[in-house]
Design a protein around this motif. Sequence first.
Motif, PDB file in Angstrom:
ATOM      1  N   ARG A 118     -11.655   2.564  -5.046  1.00 21.98           N
ATOM      2  CA  ARG A 118     -11.148   1.441  -6.063  1.00 21.98           C
ATOM      3  C   ARG A 118     -10.656   0.480  -5.220  1.00 21.98           C
ATOM      4  NH1 ARG A 118      -5.851   4.120  -8.176  1.00 21.98           N
ATOM      5  NH2 ARG A 118      -5.976   1.889  -9.563  1.00 21.98           N
ATOM      6  N   SER A 119     -10.957   0.277  -4.317  1.00 26.95           N
ATOM      7  CA  SER A 119     -10.248  -0.815  -3.182  1.00 26.95           C
ATOM      8  C   SER A 119     -11.597  -1.861  -3.011  1.00 26.95           C
ATOM      9  CB  SER A 119      -9.927  -0.427  -1.754  1.00 26.95           C
ATOM     10  OG  SER A 119      -8.620   0.655  -2.038  1.00 26.95           O
ATOM     11  N   ARG A 120     -11.098  -2.917  -2.692  1.00 29.56           N
ATOM     12  CA  ARG A 120     -12.147  -4.104  -2.535  1.00 29.56           C
ATOM     13  C   ARG A 120     -11.958  -4.423  -0.988  1.00 29.56           C
ATOM     14  NH1 ARG A 120     -10.670  -9.426  -2.450  1.00 29.56           N
ATOM     15  NH2 ARG A 120      -8.656  -9.949  -2.950  1.00 29.56           N
ATOM     16  N   VAL A 121     -12.989  -5.101  -0.580  1.00 23.96           N
ATOM     17  CA  VAL A 121     -12.810  -5.523   0.749  1.00 23.96           C
ATOM     18  C   VAL A 121     -12.781  -7.099   0.850  1.00 23.96           C
ATOM     19  CG1 VAL A 121     -13.970  -5.937   2.967  1.00 23.96           C
ATOM     20  CG2 VAL A 121     -14.264  -3.633   1.666  1.00 23.96           C
ATOM     21  N   SER A 122     -11.659  -7.741   1.363  1.00 26.40           N
ATOM     22  CA  SER A 122     -11.658  -9.207   0.930  1.00 26.40           C
ATOM     23  C   SER A 122     -12.083  -9.972   1.969  1.00 26.40           C
ATOM     24  CB  SER A 122     -10.002  -9.454   0.815  1.00 26.40           C
ATOM     25  OG  SER A 122      -9.411  -9.223   2.162  1.00 26.40           O
ATOM     26  N   LEU A 123     -12.295  -9.485   3.232  1.00 23.85           N
ATOM     27  CA  LEU A 123     -12.884 -10.092   4.377  1.00 23.85           C
ATOM     28  C   LEU A 123     -13.660  -9.167   5.099  1.00 23.85           C
ATOM     29  CD1 LEU A 123     -11.388 -12.740   6.418  1.00 23.85           C
ATOM     30  CD2 LEU A 123     -12.410 -11.165   7.538  1.00 23.85           C
ATOM     31  N   ARG A 124     -14.938  -9.636   5.490  1.00 20.31           N
ATOM     32  CA  ARG A 124     -15.854  -8.909   6.432  1.00 20.31           C
ATOM     33  C   ARG A 124     -16.175  -9.760   7.787  1.00 20.31           C
ATOM     34  NH1 ARG A 124     -17.014  -7.940   1.079  1.00 20.31           N
ATOM     35  NH2 ARG A 124     -17.516  -5.768   0.451  1.00 20.31           N
ATOM     36  N   ALA A 125     -15.918  -8.708   8.834  1.00 22.44           N
ATOM     37  CA  ALA A 125     -16.148  -9.522  10.181  1.00 22.44           C
ATOM     38  C   ALA A 125     -17.104  -8.499  11.102  1.00 22.44           C
ATOM     39  CB  ALA A 125     -14.852  -9.667  10.778  1.00 22.44           C
ATOM     40  N   GLU A 126     -17.657  -8.946  11.940  1.00 21.81           N
ATOM     41  CA  GLU A 126     -18.582  -8.265  12.936  1.00 21.81           C
ATOM     42  C   GLU A 126     -18.145  -7.125  13.654  1.00 21.81           C
ATOM     43  OE1 GLU A 126     -19.745 -11.500  16.377  1.00 21.81           O
ATOM     44  OE2 GLU A 126     -21.021 -10.817  14.812  1.00 21.81           O
ATOM     45  N   ALA A 141       0.846  -1.162   0.052  1.00 27.17           N
ATOM     46  CA  ALA A 141       0.075   0.053   0.069  1.00 27.17           C
ATOM     47  C   ALA A 141       0.838   1.217   0.056  1.00 27.17           C
ATOM     48  CB  ALA A 141      -1.035   0.105   1.209  1.00 27.17           C
ATOM     49  N   GLU A 142       1.956   1.095   0.608  1.00 25.36           N
ATOM     50  CA  GLU A 142       2.830   2.599   0.933  1.00 25.36           C
ATOM     51  C   GLU A 142       3.545   2.627  -0.348  1.00 25.36           C
ATOM     52  OE1 GLU A 142       4.987   1.465   4.329  1.00 25.36           O
ATOM     53  OE2 GLU A 142       3.520   2.228   5.687  1.00 25.36           O
ATOM     54  N   ARG A 143       3.736   1.582  -1.307  1.00 24.05           N
ATOM     55  CA  ARG A 143       4.482   1.690  -2.544  1.00 24.05           C
ATOM     56  C   ARG A 143       3.292   2.435  -3.766  1.00 24.05           C
ATOM     57  NH1 ARG A 143       6.561  -3.658  -1.867  1.00 24.05           N
ATOM     58  NH2 ARG A 143       5.057  -4.459  -3.453  1.00 24.05           N
ATOM     59  N   GLY A 144       2.056   2.475  -3.239  1.00 26.10           N
ATOM     60  CA  GLY A 144       1.081   3.092  -4.199  1.00 26.10           C
ATOM     61  C   GLY A 144       0.240   2.018  -4.765  1.00 26.10           C
ATOM     62  N   GLU A 145       0.373   0.593  -4.566  1.00 28.02           N
ATOM     63  CA  GLU A 145      -0.549  -0.163  -4.898  1.00 28.02           C
ATOM     64  C   GLU A 145      -1.886  -0.124  -4.193  1.00 28.02           C
ATOM     65  OE1 GLU A 145       0.441  -4.312  -4.631  1.00 28.02           O
ATOM     66  OE2 GLU A 145       2.686  -3.817  -5.357  1.00 28.02           O
ATOM     67  N   VAL A 146      -3.122  -0.479  -5.055  1.00 30.51           N
ATOM     68  CA  VAL A 146      -4.544  -0.276  -4.449  1.00 30.51           C
ATOM     69  C   VAL A 146      -4.450  -1.073  -3.412  1.00 30.51           C
ATOM     70  CG1 VAL A 146      -6.831  -0.307  -4.990  1.00 30.51           C
ATOM     71  CG2 VAL A 146      -5.295   0.609  -6.681  1.00 30.51           C
ATOM     72  N   PRO A 147      -4.896  -0.462  -2.029  1.00 23.95           N
ATOM     73  CA  PRO A 147      -5.054  -1.443  -0.911  1.00 23.95           C
ATOM     74  C   PRO A 147      -6.062  -2.288  -1.079  1.00 23.95           C
ATOM     75  CG  PRO A 147      -5.464   0.780  -0.385  1.00 23.95           C
ATOM     76  CD  PRO A 147      -5.185   0.712  -1.836  1.00 23.95           C
ATOM     77  N   VAL A 148      -6.122  -3.395  -0.230  1.00 25.04           N
ATOM     78  CA  VAL A 148      -7.297  -4.591  -0.063  1.00 25.04           C
ATOM     79  C   VAL A 148      -7.680  -4.235   1.537  1.00 25.04           C
ATOM     80  CG1 VAL A 148      -8.178  -6.693  -0.236  1.00 25.04           C
ATOM     81  CG2 VAL A 148      -6.449  -5.946  -1.965  1.00 25.04           C
ATOM     82  N   PHE A 149      -8.826  -4.214   1.705  1.00 21.85           N
ATOM     83  CA  PHE A 149      -9.268  -4.119   3.208  1.00 21.85           C
ATOM     84  C   PHE A 149     -10.068  -5.051   3.968  1.00 21.85           C
ATOM     85  CE2 PHE A 149      -9.012   0.418   1.423  1.00 21.85           C
ATOM     86  CZ  PHE A 149      -8.036   0.866   2.428  1.00 21.85           C
ATOM     87  N   VAL A 150      -9.861  -5.122   5.137  1.00 20.69           N
ATOM     88  CA  VAL A 150     -10.583  -5.889   5.896  1.00 20.69           C
ATOM     89  C   VAL A 150     -11.748  -5.024   6.541  1.00 20.69           C
ATOM     90  CG1 VAL A 150     -10.904  -7.417   7.968  1.00 20.69           C
ATOM     91  CG2 VAL A 150      -9.130  -7.613   6.350  1.00 20.69           C
ATOM     92  N   SER A 151     -13.126  -5.115   6.633  1.00 13.38           N
ATOM     93  CA  SER A 151     -13.978  -4.306   7.440  1.00 13.38           C
ATOM     94  C   SER A 151     -15.159  -5.114   7.982  1.00 13.38           C
ATOM     95  CB  SER A 151     -14.397  -3.343   6.104  1.00 13.38           C
ATOM     96  OG  SER A 151     -15.419  -2.257   6.610  1.00 13.38           O
ATOM     97  N   PHE A 152     -16.430  -4.192   8.052  1.00 15.55           N
ATOM     98  CA  PHE A 152     -17.398  -4.858   8.985  1.00 15.55           C
ATOM     99  C   PHE A 152     -18.219  -5.478   7.969  1.00 15.55           C
ATOM    100  CE2 PHE A 152     -16.557  -1.345  11.818  1.00 15.55           C
ATOM    101  CZ  PHE A 152     -16.637  -2.040  12.864  1.00 15.55           C
ATOM    102  N   ASN A 153     -19.023  -6.693   8.433  1.00 12.81           N
ATOM    103  CA  ASN A 153     -19.843  -7.622   7.629  1.00 12.81           C
ATOM    104  C   ASN A 153     -21.116  -6.993   7.124  1.00 12.81           C
ATOM    105  OD1 ASN A 153     -21.172  -7.574   9.891  1.00 12.81           O
ATOM    106  ND2 ASN A 153     -20.609  -9.815  10.430  1.00 12.81           N
ATOM    107  N   GLU A 154     -21.991  -7.452   6.271  1.00 14.84           N
ATOM    108  CA  GLU A 154     -23.109  -6.620   6.011  1.00 14.84           C
ATOM    109  C   GLU A 154     -24.213  -6.439   6.918  1.00 14.84           C
ATOM    110  OE1 GLU A 154     -24.820  -8.987   3.104  1.00 14.84           O
ATOM    111  OE2 GLU A 154     -23.351  -8.785   1.411  1.00 14.84           O
ATOM    112  N   GLU A 155     -24.223  -7.404   7.978  1.00 22.57           N
ATOM    113  CA  GLU A 155     -25.020  -7.071   9.050  1.00 22.57           C
ATOM    114  C   GLU A 155     -24.760  -5.614  10.220  1.00 22.57           C
ATOM    115  OE1 GLU A 155     -26.831  -9.047  13.136  1.00 22.57           O
ATOM    116  OE2 GLU A 155     -25.410 -10.214  11.688  1.00 22.57           O
ATOM    117  N   SER A 156     -23.498  -5.515   9.850  1.00 22.63           N
ATOM    118  CA  SER A 156     -22.838  -4.261  10.688  1.00 22.63           C
ATOM    119  C   SER A 156     -22.458  -3.049   9.695  1.00 22.63           C
ATOM    120  CB  SER A 156     -21.526  -4.660  11.570  1.00 22.63           C
ATOM    121  OG  SER A 156     -22.146  -5.682  12.353  1.00 22.63           O
ATOM    122  N   ALA A 157     -22.633  -3.307   8.496  1.00 25.09           N
ATOM    123  CA  ALA A 157     -22.426  -2.367   7.529  1.00 25.09           C
ATOM    124  C   ALA A 157     -23.014  -0.876   7.698  1.00 25.09           C
ATOM    125  CB  ALA A 157     -23.231  -2.537   6.073  1.00 25.09           C
ATOM    126  N   ASP A 158     -23.755  -0.540   8.596  1.00 26.94           N
ATOM    127  CA  ASP A 158     -24.164   0.696   9.129  1.00 26.94           C
ATOM    128  C   ASP A 158     -23.161   1.392  10.473  1.00 26.94           C
ATOM    129  OD1 ASP A 158     -24.997  -1.054  11.051  1.00 26.94           O
ATOM    130  OD2 ASP A 158     -26.574   0.367  11.494  1.00 26.94           O
TER     131      ASP A 158
END
Length: 298
Positions: free
Chosen positions: A213-221, A183-200
């Motif tokens: 432009r980034s995708r979320v590879s894994l979602r957790a509560e 990510a620090e080299r400038g590549e588009v980062p891939v993220f971990v974030s909240f799951n659909e139930e906790s999307a708010d």
Amino acid sequence: MTDKKRTELDWQDMRIFLALGRYRSLSAAARALRVNHATIARRVQSLEKSVGQKLVERRPEGYALTPAGTHALQVAAEMETAALTIGHAQASDGDAILRGLVRINAPPALCQGFILARLTQITESYPGIDIDLATNLRSVSLDRHKADIAVRVGRLVDADLIAKPLGRMAFGFYGAPAQCERAERGEVPVFVSFNEESADMPGTNWLTQHFQRSRVSLRAENHILQAIAARDGAGLALLPHYLGRSLPGLSPCSLGPLPPPRDMWLLIRRQDRNVPTIRAVMQHLIDSFKQSETLFDA
């Protein structure tokens, strides 16, 4: 229809009604008190006969309090507080021994990543105090007396509670060293974030808006699960600093921008402000957060 003939109140009826008022479910109240469903129903009916009014109504989603039930719940909670206060014993040397149960509610990651370790010290300082620690991603109402102390993050909406500031929770990006380097080299980062139930949850929309432009590879509560996934290489996680700085294997990532810090608060009901057990636990938590300011802030 409830019999209008009033009889003498039974404290056990009030105690069981208080549990039903807290949990709004026969099964949950029965589990909390370790009695059967029939005992809960019988005791509540006995209380309704004593006061001459209907206190609860059964609905598909659970039990709801009538206006009389709401008032009775407040009275029952005050009786419980008075019983705990009276029950404080005196040690032989004259020092007060605080005894009783204190219920605490806080977000799951904050409980697991910070509060739990600090509460274990209570058992050494106050051996007569028992702690009931519950975690909820979304806040519970203290008005239902499911908790005596609540720790909350963000804007307050409870007008009739005493709120004590605990400091600010700042955030940063963390991940495995290899993920941070890319990510620090400038590549588009891939993220971990909240799951659909906790999307708010706060932070989810912010991440989407600022890293389109980034995708979320894994979602957790919750943040604890996200931190573990980030440590194990699933992607970068936007974490509160107290977690990112505490979990071995996580590296901070120089990636911006960052969301603004969020205020942390400790809440109690006004009528509980002089209850010795609650005051002792409350002050212990306030001191713990104060001593860890650098862990939380940017």
